[in-house]
Structure formats: structure tokens, C-alpha cells
Design a protein around this motif. Structure first.
Motif, PDB file in Angstrom:
ATOM      1  N   TRP A  91       2.177  72.011  69.275  1.00  0.00           N
ATOM      2  CA  TRP A  91       3.265  72.476  70.213  1.00  0.00           C
ATOM      3  C   TRP A  91       3.525  71.436  71.129  1.00  0.00           C
ATOM      4  O   TRP A  91       4.674  71.147  71.290  1.00  0.00           O
ATOM      5  N   VAL A  92       2.768  70.464  71.397  1.00  0.00           N
ATOM      6  CA  VAL A  92       2.965  69.586  72.270  1.00  0.00           C
ATOM      7  C   VAL A  92       3.649  68.214  71.778  1.00  0.00           C
ATOM      8  O   VAL A  92       4.484  67.496  72.527  1.00  0.00           O
ATOM      9  N   ARG A 135       3.606  69.530  79.078  1.00  0.00           N
ATOM     10  CA  ARG A 135       3.277  69.626  77.563  1.00  0.00           C
ATOM     11  C   ARG A 135       2.031  68.547  77.780  1.00  0.00           C
ATOM     12  O   ARG A 135       1.758  67.804  76.789  1.00  0.00           O
TER      13      ARG A 135
END
Length: 357
Positions: free
Chosen positions: A188-189, A57
């Protein structure tokens, strides 16, 4: 190799090009040197950036690529709009593109390098990538031999956004799409992850500038895969194993002409040669660390390199020719290539973990 004799060899090759080929090819060789030095010096790996995003990530590599695409588009699209003699990296949306991009994304993670990654890591002396390079070339050649059959499965005409929407519309749409990808990656991360790294940023800036020079000097965007296929085609033809006149791809006027000429006259080949030289220059100062591989890993890695070469031709390029040059010059096929290659990457990473690469 020590830097002084390497510099002498590179300078001698440059003079040879000026004297016996053309000034344009000599300058493109210098552009290739810069591309190789930037890729190797920044360790600007398209494959690595995707892998770090999925497994750790870590968005810094992908944000570096987004910056590269944005800068290159901002430079290339106005030039394409103003100078019709310059060509975009157009490829037809097709079944071939969908299959080729997916398989390429899978194999590049196993082989630890895309087209440009294979070149610069081979220049850095990484054993697996040195072994993959000729197999990639052979695979690319075989893909070109079969491309007409793949296209017969279904295709539409290439779509160029600059021609369709004009420079302003194409550039605005491209920058908005890149920003949307950046937002999606950021969400998302999660919070707390750094988005930028100096190495990726300076690599993006230098690569965007050099790629623009390549477009202006060569009249076409930066590419890698075609040069590989041409090298293998000339080798196979010289052995009497291939009749270009009977092949749909290599009998085309431009391809047939290049097949009959020295590779030093091909713009993609000369930048590929320069890219290798630039990576060699970096490796003379700081050799790359390479993990020892066992026999199984070697076999799988080499096989992946061959299939990667084949699929790159079906997909009309690799991370450079399809993704970078396609998107930055406004080709729809570049935007189709990315999600298909990323889907393949997700599977390729599983294979990579399974065999402990």
C-alpha cells in the motif's frame, strides 16, 4: 522534576511496596517503570504509528508494532502452553467488541493517545493527556457498569488459539497473519519507503521483553484499562454514589475483592503507576513538546478521552489489552479489534483534521 529527587521518590515507593505489600507487586512496579520509560523514550505511540501510516504513508510505526506483536507472541505462547496457571488476554467476540473497538479507534486519534499513550504522555506532562486521564478512568468505569447490557446484545465464548490449536499452530498462524499484514502495508505504501526505524525497533524489543516478564510475574498479560476503571470505581464508591453489590460486573468475586482492597494489590494498577513513573523519569531529561490548544480543541479532546475510556471497556481493552496482549497470547478478539479500531481511526483522523489538532 529533577532526576535525583524523582529517583529517590521512586526508590522509596519500591521499598514501601516490598515492606508493606509484597515483593511481587514491587517487582511489577519496576516492570511498569520500564514500560513507561520505553514507551516515552522511544515515543512508541500506537496511535501515532497508525496516523503516520494513513496520512504520510509512513510504515515504520506499524512495522514496529508488527515486530512487537511477533516477538511477544514468540515469547508468550510457549509459556502459555507450558504453564496452565498463566492466563491469556481472552475477550468474547461480541457486538460490544465491534462497537467498542470502532469508537475507541475514532476517539484515540482525537485524544492523541490510547490507554498506554494517555498514561505515558500524562507522565511526560502533555496537558491534554493529563486532563484526559481522569476522564478516561471515569469512562472506563461507566463502561464496566454497562457491560452486561452490551453483552446481552450478542456474544460468543472467548476463543484462545493456544488452547484450540496448540502452541505451534497458534504461533505459526499468528506469525503468518502478521507477515500478511506487513506485506499488505508494504504494497500500500509503495516502493522507496523505509520500513524500519531504530527507535521503533528498540522500543518493540524492550516492550516485548517487559510484557513477557509481566505475564510471568502477574500470571496475566499486560493491561491498562482495568486499572483505570478500578480507580474510578473506588473513588465513586467512596463518595457513596455506587453500590457494587447491585452491579453485574463489580459484584463478580474477583472484581469485588479488588474493589475492597488497596489499589497497590492490583497488578494492573501497580504497572500503571510504574508506567507513569517511567514516563516522568524520561520527561525529567527531555520534556515533551505540547501544541497549545484553543477552547474548542480542549472540549473535543476531553470528550473524546471520556468516550475512549467507555469504549475501551466495551472492547475488552485498548491497543495494549486488546490488540497487543490479545494477539500475542492468541485471543481471537484481538484480531477482531484491530480492523474495527482501524476503521474508526480513519474517521477520527478526519475529525482531527477538521479541528486542526
Amino acid at each position: 522534576m529533577k532526576r535525583l529527587p524523582l529517583a529517590a521518590a521512586l526508590a522509596a515507593f519500591f521499598i514501601l511496596l516490598v515492606w508493606s505489600v509484597s515483593v511481587r507487586q514491587a517487582v511489577l512496579f519496576l516492570v511498569g517503570l520500564g514500560l513507561g520509560a520505553a514507551l516515552a523514550g522511544a515515543r512508541f505511540g500506537f496511535t501515532t504509528g497508525w496516523r503516520q501510516l494513513v496520512e504520510q504513508r509512513d510504515p515504520r510505526g506499524v512495522f514496529g508494532q508488527l515486530l512487537l506483536l511477533a516477538l511477544a507472541a514468540a515469547l508468550a505462547m510457549p509459556l502459555l502452553g507450558a504453564f496452565p496457571e498463566l492466563h491469556a488476554a481472552l475477550g468474547p467476540p461480541s457486538i460490544s467488541l465491534l462497537v467498542g473497538a470502532f469508537v475507541f479507534g475514532l476517539c484515540m486519534q482525537i485524544a492523541d493517545g490510547c490507554g498506554s499513550g494517555t498514561l505515558y504522555k500524562a507522565g511526560l506532562g502533555v496537558p491534554l493527556n493529563m486532563g484526559i486521564l481522569p476522564l478516561f478512568a471515569l469512562g472506563s468505569f461507566l463502561g464496566s457498569v454497562h457491560i452486561d447490557k452490551w453483552l446481552a446484545l450478542g456474544q460468543i465464548k472467548p476463543v484462545g488459539l493456544v488452547d484450540a490449536w496448540g502452541t505451534g499452530g497458534a504461533l505459526s498462524a499468528t506469525l503468518l497473519a502478521l507477515a500478511a499484514v506487513g506485506v499488505a502495508v508494504r504494497l500500500w505504501v509503495g516502493p522507496g519507503k523505509p520500513l524500519w526505524d531504530r527507535r521503533w525497533v528498540w522500543g518493540a524489543v524492550v516492550l516485548a521483553g517487559l510484557a513477557t516478564l509481566n505475564l510471568v510475574i502477574a500470571g496475566q498479560p499486560w493491561g491498562v484499562v482495568y486499572g483505570f476503571g478500578l480507580w474510578a470505581a473506588k473513588g465513586v464508591q467512596s463518595l457513596g454514589l455506587f453500590d457494587a453489590a447491585g452491579n453485574a460486573f463489580w459484584s463478580q468475586a474477583g472484581n469485588a475483592q479488588r474493589l475492597g482492597q488497596s489499589v497497590l494489590l492490583d497488578v494492573t494498577s501497580i504497572t500503571n503507576i510504574g508506567l507513569l513513573g517511567g514516563a516522568l523519569w524520561v520527561s525529567a531529561r527531555k520534556p515533551a513538546d505540547a501544541k497549545p490548544l484553543n477552547a474548542t480543541q480542549w472540549a473535543i479532546g476531553l470528550a473524546a478521552g471520556f468516550v475512549m475510556g467507555y469504549s475501551s471497556r466495551l472492547a475488552f481493552g485498548c491497543n495494549v489489552g486488546a490488540m497487543f496482549s490479545g494477539i500475542s497470547t492468541g485471543s481471537l478478539h484481538g484480531w477482531i479489534w484491530v480492523p474495527m479500531a482501524f476503521a474508526g481511526t480513519l474517521i477520527g483522523l478526519r475529525v482531527r483534521r477538521r479541528f486542526a489538532f
